[in-house]
Design a protein around this motif. Structure first.
Motif, PDB file in Angstrom:
ATOM      1  N   GLY A   1      81.904 117.134  85.908  1.00 40.00           N
ATOM      2  CA  GLY A   1      82.888 116.432  84.567  1.00 40.00           C
ATOM      3  C   GLY A   1      83.147 114.907  84.701  1.00 40.00           C
ATOM      4  N   THR A   2      82.325 114.251  85.470  1.00 41.04           N
ATOM      5  CA  THR A   2      82.315 112.775  85.687  1.00 41.04           C
ATOM      6  C   THR A   2      82.582 112.155  84.324  1.00 41.04           C
ATOM      7  OG1 THR A   2      81.126 112.594  87.895  1.00 41.04           O
ATOM      8  CG2 THR A   2      81.147 110.652  86.219  1.00 41.04           C
ATOM      9  N   ASN A   3      81.706 112.487  83.407  1.00 45.51           N
ATOM     10  CA  ASN A   3      81.901 111.710  82.202  1.00 45.51           C
ATOM     11  C   ASN A   3      82.881 112.107  81.407  1.00 45.51           C
ATOM     12  OD1 ASN A   3      79.311 111.137  82.637  1.00 45.51           O
ATOM     13  ND2 ASN A   3      78.201 112.259  81.191  1.00 45.51           N
ATOM     14  N   THR A   4      83.543 113.100  81.550  1.00 42.05           N
ATOM     15  CA  THR A   4      84.627 113.590  80.604  1.00 42.05           C
ATOM     16  C   THR A   4      85.804 112.895  81.350  1.00 42.05           C
ATOM     17  OG1 THR A   4      83.687 115.778  80.278  1.00 42.05           O
ATOM     18  CG2 THR A   4      86.280 115.665  80.106  1.00 42.05           C
ATOM     19  N   ILE A   5      86.151 112.933  82.691  1.00 47.93           N
ATOM     20  CA  ILE A   5      87.495 112.584  83.235  1.00 47.93           C
ATOM     21  C   ILE A   5      87.603 110.936  83.146  1.00 47.93           C
ATOM     22  CG2 ILE A   5      87.764 114.485  84.723  1.00 47.93           C
ATOM     23  CD1 ILE A   5      86.769 112.773  87.234  1.00 47.93           C
ATOM     24  N   LEU A   6      86.207 110.251  83.153  1.00 44.54           N
ATOM     25  CA  LEU A   6      86.337 108.894  83.348  1.00 44.54           C
ATOM     26  C   LEU A   6      86.628 108.407  81.842  1.00 44.54           C
ATOM     27  CD1 LEU A   6      83.297 107.717  85.728  1.00 44.54           C
ATOM     28  CD2 LEU A   6      85.835 108.164  86.033  1.00 44.54           C
TER      29      LEU A   6
ATOM     30  N   LYS B   1      95.050 103.689  75.178  1.00 49.09           N
ATOM     31  CA  LYS B   1      95.788 104.291  74.009  1.00 49.09           C
ATOM     32  C   LYS B   1      94.966 104.478  72.804  1.00 49.09           C
ATOM     33  CE  LYS B   1     100.137 102.261  75.807  1.00 49.09           C
ATOM     34  NZ  LYS B   1      99.774 101.536  76.968  1.00 49.09           N
ATOM     35  N   ILE B   2      93.760 105.193  72.927  1.00 51.65           N
ATOM     36  CA  ILE B   2      92.855 105.477  71.846  1.00 51.65           C
ATOM     37  C   ILE B   2      92.468 106.977  71.679  1.00 51.65           C
ATOM     38  CG2 ILE B   2      92.158 102.964  71.423  1.00 51.65           C
ATOM     39  CD1 ILE B   2      89.462 103.524  72.892  1.00 51.65           C
ATOM     40  N   PRO B   3      91.912 107.233  70.837  1.00 45.33           N
ATOM     41  CA  PRO B   3      91.380 108.710  70.984  1.00 45.33           C
ATOM     42  C   PRO B   3      90.360 108.897  71.938  1.00 45.33           C
ATOM     43  CG  PRO B   3      91.769 108.173  68.674  1.00 45.33           C
ATOM     44  CD  PRO B   3      91.766 106.859  69.378  1.00 45.33           C
ATOM     45  N   TYR B   4      90.300 110.174  72.423  1.00 47.12           N
ATOM     46  CA  TYR B   4      89.147 110.544  73.686  1.00 47.12           C
ATOM     47  C   TYR B   4      87.757 110.340  73.088  1.00 47.12           C
ATOM     48  CZ  TYR B   4      86.336 113.709  76.412  1.00 47.12           C
ATOM     49  OH  TYR B   4      85.403 114.526  77.128  1.00 47.12           O
ATOM     50  N   ASP B   5      87.906 110.919  71.738  1.00 42.46           N
ATOM     51  CA  ASP B   5      86.325 110.792  71.146  1.00 42.46           C
ATOM     52  C   ASP B   5      85.787 109.415  70.929  1.00 42.46           C
ATOM     53  OD1 ASP B   5      86.221 113.475  71.138  1.00 42.46           O
ATOM     54  OD2 ASP B   5      86.985 113.711  69.159  1.00 42.46           O
ATOM     55  N   ASP B   6      86.716 108.106  70.952  1.00 44.93           N
ATOM     56  CA  ASP B   6      86.381 107.076  70.507  1.00 44.93           C
ATOM     57  C   ASP B   6      85.772 106.276  72.012  1.00 44.93           C
ATOM     58  OD1 ASP B   6      87.082 107.236  68.170  1.00 44.93           O
ATOM     59  OD2 ASP B   6      88.841 106.241  67.976  1.00 44.93           O
ATOM     60  N   VAL B   7      85.961 106.877  73.038  1.00 42.00           N
ATOM     61  CA  VAL B   7      85.528 106.209  74.147  1.00 42.00           C
ATOM     62  C   VAL B   7      83.915 106.809  74.813  1.00 42.00           C
ATOM     63  CG1 VAL B   7      85.952 106.074  76.821  1.00 42.00           C
ATOM     64  CG2 VAL B   7      87.674 106.076  75.224  1.00 42.00           C
ATOM     65  N   LEU B   8      83.003 105.965  74.982  1.00 41.03           N
ATOM     66  CA  LEU B   8      81.727 106.335  75.255  1.00 41.03           C
ATOM     67  C   LEU B   8      81.391 106.052  76.789  1.00 41.03           C
ATOM     68  CD1 LEU B   8      79.912 104.307  72.306  1.00 41.03           C
ATOM     69  CD2 LEU B   8      80.772 106.816  72.282  1.00 41.03           C
ATOM     70  N   ILE B   9      80.399 106.830  77.330  1.00 43.63           N
ATOM     71  CA  ILE B   9      79.977 106.178  78.752  1.00 43.63           C
ATOM     72  C   ILE B   9      78.468 106.371  78.645  1.00 43.63           C
ATOM     73  CG2 ILE B   9      80.091 108.907  79.472  1.00 43.63           C
ATOM     74  CD1 ILE B   9      80.964 107.695  82.140  1.00 43.63           C
ATOM     75  N   ALA B  10      77.870 105.055  79.534  1.00 43.83           N
ATOM     76  CA  ALA B  10      76.465 105.003  79.317  1.00 43.83           C
ATOM     77  C   ALA B  10      75.733 105.857  80.196  1.00 43.83           C
ATOM     78  CB  ALA B  10      76.205 103.445  79.762  1.00 43.83           C
ATOM     79  N   GLN B  11      74.311 106.327  79.913  1.00 40.66           N
ATOM     80  CA  GLN B  11      73.456 106.871  80.888  1.00 40.66           C
ATOM     81  C   GLN B  11      73.395 106.083  82.080  1.00 40.66           C
ATOM     82  OE1 GLN B  11      69.601 107.249  79.472  1.00 40.66           O
ATOM     83  NE2 GLN B  11      69.208 108.990  80.734  1.00 40.66           N
ATOM     84  N   PRO B  12      73.363 106.462  83.214  1.00 40.09           N
ATOM     85  CA  PRO B  12      73.345 105.567  84.754  1.00 40.09           C
ATOM     86  C   PRO B  12      71.765 105.264  84.563  1.00 40.09           C
ATOM     87  CG  PRO B  12      74.486 107.544  85.050  1.00 40.09           C
ATOM     88  CD  PRO B  12      74.145 107.859  83.745  1.00 40.09           C
ATOM     89  N   ASP B  13      71.770 103.810  84.485  1.00 42.06           N
ATOM     90  CA  ASP B  13      70.417 103.182  84.504  1.00 42.06           C
ATOM     91  C   ASP B  13      70.782 101.744  85.409  1.00 42.06           C
ATOM     92  OD1 ASP B  13      68.235 101.483  83.910  1.00 42.06           O
ATOM     93  OD2 ASP B  13      67.922 102.174  82.019  1.00 42.06           O
ATOM     94  N   THR B  14      69.965 101.815  86.161  1.00 38.89           N
ATOM     95  CA  THR B  14      70.260 100.754  87.367  1.00 38.89           C
ATOM     96  C   THR B  14      69.972  99.418  86.606  1.00 38.89           C
ATOM     97  OG1 THR B  14      68.267 100.860  88.537  1.00 38.89           O
ATOM     98  CG2 THR B  14      69.887 102.047  89.364  1.00 38.89           C
TER      99      THR B  14
END
Length: 797
Positions: free
Chosen positions: A513-518, A527-540
């Motif tokens: 659940g890392t992506n979800t909780i972050l 203070k924005i909708p959850y669906d408006d937040v993105l998280i990048a694929q881990p790429d060093t």
């Protein structure tokens, strides 16, 4: 103008997982789904002995069926092909990438092969014939200790690993000594104790058994016969660990070693350190062949060759007052590290710190030691040393209760740590700690008192005997000691062209659940909708090093950094006038896009800052071991069939205080999954070793509990927010692995009257004790009193 309605809190709710839709629709691509143009497939030629020296390597011209082998079509890599150091770095450089001369465990990698057809590899691997000079192996903790003792007399034939200082020595990777208040136990305490209780407890190895096996794809850029750049993508937990490994193997700077985590089908610690091995191997084949190389293990190879949970042996000697109060304790905690150090020192450290349990010890000495054996190296597994030492202390507490003549419940209540007291490392517990309340609620939820009385009454003469037991425990969140300071983790959030925040972290998603909780943390902070937040694929090449995804640190440590980065982003947008107070989600996007148009980019960067009141002394091995602790009481109900000697868990209640619960459904899933693994650890999952090699490396003979073997698992939470985590959260991932095994064996003791001290506890073990075939006196299955044979006398009044 109407006032904008404040957004509803997202923390504490259960939105859809960020990657959930793609997984449900089958759109997710795992490493085995990925193919690159011209890709070869790789395989490993492994040792067939536990210890010795390579004398000769021959490549047979025909396979076992008589078919010719054209070796010119294969890429072959040996230790001589490694352009940098022949080492897989974890904490030390003792682990060879490929064996050049000496063998230290069965399945040690010697050669690597690659071919364009994967089906050609098994026969080719079998056709590589290796001649050895075989030496006697060291396979158990006791074997390793015997080798140490013989070496003192000048016989070093049993020494398989030589220390390099820093707490190491012959056959010893690491030692720790933890002294409460840096004070040795006075002899007067032992002399004046009403009871001295001793016990020995053992735990076996455990396979992580993730759904997806280890796998990677590697590419190399070679120019002028030198490697210029290496890229590895694969199933893993810690991308920057692999970067560091590649730096040494290829003698390259970090910015020439790119690692990408693809969707990962489970890990449980098994993909923390081992991707450094398979990733380096695939990259070496890619270097020599000039083509991309995929290496994926099948289940048998993954189980036999990769790391497991460390087997352990714990010995307790405890001075107890007449009323059951703990006076002093000596604990010896030893783990089997296997052939190389890997992560054994840090596993040992967490095990040592957790070995006293959640109890107040006026005097305490804990000696921890990680020893070397000729089995494949053991490594990280959920819980990281704590399940082993907590099993011992919770079984020992029940044993002490039996000696003193009080209930297991009362034994705990008289010795629990409380707010304001100090742990065995000297850490002041400033946060609220209510173990008394947790125990009261857990026993009430499980109907413990009624059932214990009922089982004691109805078990007499019964074929199926029932019991109920519990375990009280704690688990530190984050890296042990000064680990978080050394990591110096970095988190970034940037705005994309659509004005949406994109979280940049190396923390990986592998089902927990890392992506979800972050994203929840960022959404609530911004203070924005959850669906408006993105998280990048881990790429060093793209994300900063936010530290490894281990140690119950993601929600609390990385989540707090995400919270701070989001606050910084918001301050910049509002302070620059592009965003007004009380904005809506759409207004945030609009203001963000206007900021980007005016300024080009916006990225918030935040580094870990250790709390001023948290300090750990590495030299003295004392201080604030963790920023925060999760606390728990687990209650297990069991049935033991005296015809089949099978113990089954019939009901399970798990109560924990983990700070703010960020995502209730994911949190409950973590608890249920951890308890299921703990039940397997206690009753089913036995690694069978033959001359250092795992003999039952198939899911047909390595038995794990299925859904049909599991009881109803009731997850309960108490929420006491912590200042160290976002929204008050603490770590949760490892905690549920710690408590099931001791709770189950405590329940089995009530059912059978037998005090078992070793796991996994299989039917044959119960049979041996109940029938006396293990050499012990045959026990009457209708005797329900706890076995107290380990009590060593009664002194004083």
């Amino acid at each position: 103008m109407a006032k904008t309605e404040a957004p509803k809190p997202i923390l504490g709710t259960s939105p859809l997982r960020k990657e959930g839709v793609a997984k449900v629709l089958g759109a997710t691509r795992y490493i085995d789904d990925i193919a690159l143009d011209g890709m070869l497939f790789g395989a490993t030629v492994r040792a067939s002995i536990a210890r010795g020296r390579i004398l000769d390597i021959q490549f047979e011209q025909k396979d076992d069926l008589g078919n010719p082998i054209d070796w010119s079509k294969f890429t072959i890599v040996t230790a001589n092909d490694i352009p940098g150091e022949n080492t897989i770095v974890h904490l030390t450089k003792d682990h060879p990438c490929l064996a050049a001369e000496f063998i230290n465990h069965p399945e040690e990698p010697i050669l690597l092969l690659a071919h364009r057809e994967k089906a050609m590899l098994p026969a080719a691997v079998a056709a590589v014939k290796i001649t050895y000079e075989e030496w006697p192996g060291v396979f158990t903790i006791e074997d390793s200790e015997a080798g140490i003792e013989r070496a003192k007399a000048g016989d070093e034939t049993g020494v398989i690993w030589r220390g390099h200082g820093h707490g190491g020595g012959n056959n010893t990777f690491k030692t720790y000594c933890m002294l409460k208040d840096q004070t040795e136990i006075p002899e007067s305490v032992w002399a004046e104790a009403a009871y001295i209780v001793e016990g020995e407890y053992r735990t076996g190895a455990q396979e992580q058994l993730y759904i997806e096996n280890n796998g990677v794809i590697a590419e190399c850029v070679v120019a002028d016969e030198a490697v210029q750049e290496v890229t590895v993508q694969g199933s893993m937990q810690c991308p920057f660990y692999l970067v560091h490994a590649l730096e040494l193997v290829f003698n390259l700077p970090a910015d020439r070693c790119r690692v990408i985590q693809v969707e990962t089908g489970g890990a449980f610690g098994g993909k923390e350190d081992f991707p450094s091995v398979i990733g380096s191997h695939a990259a070496l084949l890619a270097m020599k062949s000039g083509r991309p190389v995929k290496m994926t293990y099948d289940r048998a190879e993954d189980m036999v060759a990769t790391t497991k949970r460390h087997p352990s042996r714990t010995r307790h000697r405890t001075a107890v007052a007449k009323d059951g109060r703990l006076l002093a304790g000596e604990i010896e905690f030893v783990i089997d590290g296997g052939a190389y150090a890997t992560l054994s020192p840090v596993v040992l450290s967490r095990g040592v710190i957790h070995s006293p349990g959640p109890y107040d010890w006026p005097y305490l000495r804990v000696d921890g030691r990680a020893v070397a054996t000729n089995v494949a190296p053991h490594g990280a597994f959920r819980g990281f040393g704590a399940p082993q030492s907590i099993f011992a202390v919770e079984r020992h507490m029940d044993k002490i209760a039996g000696v003193v003549g009080i209930t297991p419940e009362e034994m705990r209540r008289r010795n629990f740590l409380k707010s304001g007291e100090k742990t065995a490392t000297g850490q002041h517990l400033s946060d609220p700690v209510d173990l008394q309340g947790l125990l009261t609620r857990a026993l009430r939820e499980a109907d413990y008192h009624r059932k214990r009385e009922e089982f004691a009454r109805t078990n007499v003469g019964a074929v199926v005997k029932r019991g109920i037991g519990f375990a009280s425990f704690f688990h530190g969140s984050g890296f042990t000691g000064s680990g978080e300071r050394r990591l110096n983790s970095l988190v970034e959030i940037e705005l994309n062209a659509e004005g949406m925040p994109n979280i940049l972290v190396s923390s990986t998603e592998f089902g927990q659940g890392t992506n979800t909780i972050l994203c929840q943390v960022a959404a609530q902070t911004l203070k924005i909708p959850y669906d408006d937040v993105l998280i990048a694929q881990p790429d060093t090449y793209r994300v900063p090093n936010s530290g490894p995804t281990v140690a119950s640190r993601t929600a609390m440590i990385v989540g707090k950094l995400v919270e701070r980065a989001a606050e910084q982003l918001c301050v910049t947008l509002v302070g620059s006038g592009f965003l007004a107070e009380g904005y809506t989600g759409e207004e945030f996007k609009d203001g963000a896009k206007r900021y980007l148009a005016a300024n080009g980019a916006l990225k918030a960067s935040v580094r870990y800052q250790a709390p001023a009141d948290i300090f750990w002394d590495d030299e003295q091995y004392r201080g604030d071991a963790y920023p925060a602790y999760a606390w728990a009481v687990y209650v297990a109900e069991v049935a033991v069939d005296t015809r089949t000697y099978q113990a089954t868990v019939t009901d399970f209640h798990a109560l924990q205080e983990v700070g703010k619960v960020l995502h209730p459904k994911l949190a409950a899933g973590q608890i249920e999954g951890g308890v299921a693994q703990g039940i397997g650890y206690a009753l089913y999952e036995k690694c069978v070793w033959q001359n250092g090699r795992m003999a039952n490396n198939q899911m047909t003979n390595y038995i794990m509990p299925t859904s049909a073997d599991l009881p109803p698992i009731h997850a309960h939470f108490e929420e006491v927010p912590s200042i160290h985590g976002p929204g008050g959260a603490k770590g949760i991932g490892e905690l549920p692995m710690d408590g099931p095994a001791p709770a189950i064996l405590n329940a089995i003791e009530q059912a059978t009257g037998i005090a078992f001290g070793e796991i996994p506890l299989l039917p044959e073990d119960i049979f041996a004790r109940m029938t006396g075939t293990d050499g012990a006196e045959k026990l009457n299955p209708d005797v329900m009193e706890p076995a107290i044979a380990a009590a060593v006398g009664e002194v004083g009044d």
